[in-house]
Design a protein around this motif. Structure first.
Motif, PDB file in Angstrom:
ATOM      1  N   UNK A 160     -55.084  -4.559 -18.188  1.00 41.33           N
ATOM      2  CA  UNK A 160     -54.335  -5.561 -19.236  1.00 41.33           C
ATOM      3  C   UNK A 160     -53.607  -4.712 -20.311  1.00 41.33           C
ATOM      4  N   UNK A 161     -52.628  -5.034 -20.696  1.00 39.15           N
ATOM      5  CA  UNK A 161     -51.870  -4.293 -21.837  1.00 39.15           C
ATOM      6  C   UNK A 161     -52.064  -4.930 -23.244  1.00 39.15           C
ATOM      7  N   UNK A 162     -52.156  -3.888 -23.865  1.00 40.54           N
ATOM      8  CA  UNK A 162     -52.471  -4.299 -25.446  1.00 40.54           C
ATOM      9  C   UNK A 162     -51.293  -4.155 -26.173  1.00 40.54           C
ATOM     10  N   UNK A 163     -50.810  -5.325 -26.842  1.00 38.66           N
ATOM     11  CA  UNK A 163     -49.689  -5.066 -27.689  1.00 38.66           C
ATOM     12  C   UNK A 163     -49.970  -5.086 -29.275  1.00 38.66           C
ATOM     13  N   UNK A 164     -49.180  -4.346 -29.983  1.00 35.81           N
ATOM     14  CA  UNK A 164     -49.479  -3.985 -31.433  1.00 35.81           C
ATOM     15  C   UNK A 164     -48.174  -4.271 -32.248  1.00 35.81           C
ATOM     16  N   UNK A 165     -48.405  -5.186 -33.249  1.00 37.75           N
ATOM     17  CA  UNK A 165     -47.199  -5.467 -33.915  1.00 37.75           C
ATOM     18  C   UNK A 165     -47.256  -4.253 -35.350  1.00 37.75           C
ATOM     19  N   UNK A 166     -46.083  -3.503 -35.331  1.00 39.96           N
ATOM     20  CA  UNK A 166     -46.039  -2.393 -36.289  1.00 39.96           C
ATOM     21  C   UNK A 166     -44.937  -2.652 -37.028  1.00 39.96           C
ATOM     22  N   UNK A 167     -45.050  -3.464 -38.470  1.00 39.35           N
ATOM     23  CA  UNK A 167     -43.970  -3.611 -39.135  1.00 39.35           C
ATOM     24  C   UNK A 167     -43.154  -4.674 -38.379  1.00 39.35           C
ATOM     25  N   UNK A 168     -41.978  -4.377 -38.272  1.00 37.22           N
ATOM     26  CA  UNK A 168     -41.162  -5.250 -37.843  1.00 37.22           C
ATOM     27  C   UNK A 168     -40.813  -5.078 -36.264  1.00 37.22           C
ATOM     28  N   UNK A 169     -41.394  -4.094 -35.746  1.00 35.27           N
ATOM     29  CA  UNK A 169     -41.513  -3.667 -34.598  1.00 35.27           C
ATOM     30  C   UNK A 169     -42.730  -4.118 -33.413  1.00 35.27           C
ATOM     31  N   UNK A 170     -42.361  -4.367 -32.292  1.00 28.80           N
ATOM     32  CA  UNK A 170     -43.418  -4.744 -31.435  1.00 28.80           C
ATOM     33  C   UNK A 170     -43.726  -3.577 -30.363  1.00 28.80           C
ATOM     34  N   UNK A 171     -45.048  -3.390 -30.126  1.00 25.62           N
ATOM     35  CA  UNK A 171     -45.116  -2.048 -29.347  1.00 25.62           C
ATOM     36  C   UNK A 171     -46.195  -2.484 -28.421  1.00 25.62           C
ATOM     37  N   UNK A 172     -46.244  -1.647 -27.401  1.00 24.70           N
ATOM     38  CA  UNK A 172     -47.242  -1.753 -26.285  1.00 24.70           C
ATOM     39  C   UNK A 172     -47.982  -0.400 -26.382  1.00 24.70           C
ATOM     40  N   UNK A 173     -49.289  -0.513 -26.383  1.00 25.03           N
ATOM     41  CA  UNK A 173     -50.325   0.495 -26.396  1.00 25.03           C
ATOM     42  C   UNK A 173     -50.489   1.012 -24.860  1.00 25.03           C
ATOM     43  N   UNK A 174     -49.925   2.463 -24.640  1.00 24.39           N
ATOM     44  CA  UNK A 174     -50.086   2.791 -23.313  1.00 24.39           C
ATOM     45  C   UNK A 174     -51.350   3.245 -23.157  1.00 24.39           C
ATOM     46  N   UNK A 175     -51.827   4.137 -24.277  1.00 27.88           N
ATOM     47  CA  UNK A 175     -53.167   5.001 -24.186  1.00 27.88           C
ATOM     48  C   UNK A 175     -53.725   4.916 -25.605  1.00 27.88           C
ATOM     49  N   UNK A 176     -55.167   4.711 -25.457  1.00 26.34           N
ATOM     50  CA  UNK A 176     -55.787   4.704 -26.944  1.00 26.34           C
ATOM     51  C   UNK A 176     -57.205   5.332 -26.646  1.00 26.34           C
ATOM     52  N   UNK A 177     -57.499   6.287 -27.101  1.00 28.33           N
ATOM     53  CA  UNK A 177     -59.010   6.753 -27.036  1.00 28.33           C
ATOM     54  C   UNK A 177     -59.235   7.487 -28.170  1.00 28.33           C
ATOM     55  N   UNK A 178     -60.898   7.335 -28.546  1.00 30.46           N
ATOM     56  CA  UNK A 178     -61.470   7.901 -29.415  1.00 30.46           C
ATOM     57  C   UNK A 178     -62.090   9.182 -29.028  1.00 30.46           C
ATOM     58  N   UNK A 179     -61.842  10.198 -30.008  1.00 27.46           N
ATOM     59  CA  UNK A 179     -62.160  11.699 -29.662  1.00 27.46           C
ATOM     60  C   UNK A 179     -63.412  11.813 -30.560  1.00 27.46           C
ATOM     61  N   UNK A 180     -64.687  11.724 -30.175  1.00 27.09           N
ATOM     62  CA  UNK A 180     -66.030  11.973 -31.087  1.00 27.09           C
ATOM     63  C   UNK A 180     -65.908  13.161 -31.837  1.00 27.09           C
TER      64      UNK A 180
END
Length: 110
Positions: free
Chosen positions: A1-21
């Motif tokens: 499943x693709x996560x989309x993100x609204x950044x100001x006036x731009x629409x983005x698609x999160x390719x990779x997101x991970x938390x580095x503890x």
């Protein structure tokens, strides 16, 4: 499943997101479409990502911003830190300087 993100006036698609503890940061790769416009500035993206993640803009670092030839889509690599002191520990000085200069240009134009 693709996560989309609204950044100001731009629409983005999160390719990779991970938390580095260990480093206490979120490492994110986003593809941003900007049809009919040039590549968005790092300063604008820092402000938009800080609003999205609820962190101060000083804790958001754009590591790279590359636009694919002829498609008006940019690949953004960013780090969002839990604490501002960790930025200076883990980010190279030239990256911090580039990000600060981009943010200053945005603030001067407003």
């Amino acid at each position: 499943m693709v996560k989309t993100i609204q950044l100001d006036k731009y629409m983005g698609e999160v390719v990779e997101e991970r938390y580095n503890p260990l480093i206490k940061r979120v490492e994110v790769v986003i593809k941003i479409g900007h049809p009919g416009e040039g590549t968005p500035s790092k300063g604008l993206l820092r402000i938009a990502l800080s609003k999205h993640y609820g962190k101060p803009v000083e804790q958001v670092i754009i590591r790279s911003l590359e636009t694919e030839f002829g498609v008006q889509v940019s690949r953004v690599e960013a780090h969002v830190y839990d604490d501002a002191s960790r930025v200076k520990l883990f980010e190279p000085e030239y990256i911090i300087k580039r990000n600060d200069e981009s943010l200053q240009k945005i603030q001067q134009s407003q």
